[in-house]
Design an enzyme around this catalytic site. Sequence first.
Site, PDB file in Angstrom:
ATOM      1  N   CYS A   9      50.706  28.659   7.326  1.00 19.75           N
ATOM      2  CA  CYS A   9      52.175  28.674   7.100  1.00 19.75           C
ATOM      3  C   CYS A   9      53.063  28.866   8.260  1.00 19.75           C
ATOM      4  O   CYS A   9      53.118  29.737   8.789  1.00 19.75           O
ATOM      5  CB  CYS A   9      52.328  29.931   6.088  1.00 19.75           C
ATOM      6  N   LEU A  10      53.610  27.582   8.580  1.00 20.62           N
ATOM      7  CA  LEU A  10      54.528  27.468   9.703  1.00 20.62           C
ATOM      8  C   LEU A  10      55.760  26.770   9.298  1.00 20.62           C
ATOM      9  O   LEU A  10      55.667  25.522   8.865  1.00 20.62           O
ATOM     10  CB  LEU A  10      53.836  26.429  10.792  1.00 20.62           C
TER      11      LEU A  10
END
Length: 180
Positions: free
Chosen positions: A95-96
């Site tokens: 999750c970026l």
Amino acid sequence: MAKKEEPIMDGPKRMQNELKLMIEDTQLLQFRCLEVEPDNIFKWYGLLMPISAPYDKGAYKLEIDFPEQYPFKPPRLHINTKIYHPNVNERGQVCLPILESEHWLPTSRIEAVLNCLLATINDPQPDNAWSMDMANEYRNDPKKFYKIADAWVERYSEHRPTDAELVAFARKRKKGMQKS
């Protein structure tokens, strides 16, 4: 007549340039052993070597998949080594925010993406987590979180190469590139 420099691999010029820069980069010490899938410049592999505990005791295989529309669409990252981290799900997806379509900029370089990834691995971001349970544990019971994360590093992480092994890898890659 001067010999024209051969491209690293057939593919879009942007990809060739980024690959060349990444191979020559000696500053990104937490991402090592970069390799490209034979005959597919759109798939890269490497080894994450975080510097913060407990992740600094291991190494993590990273796969980077570039879409054919790159740089207009972001690459996809997968950590192919199990890691107990709130920003990485059980399938290794990270999750970026930089990789989300609404935040992606075509001017972004893979080096910047990797720096964001490593910053997140080294300093988990519970506000941007895949697992809210893990994020809450990280916030509310860090001792328990780090104990579990440490056990996962011990059990699942890859061998962390020594400096000598990294030098040998770079030498081998350089020889391989000279042959092609």
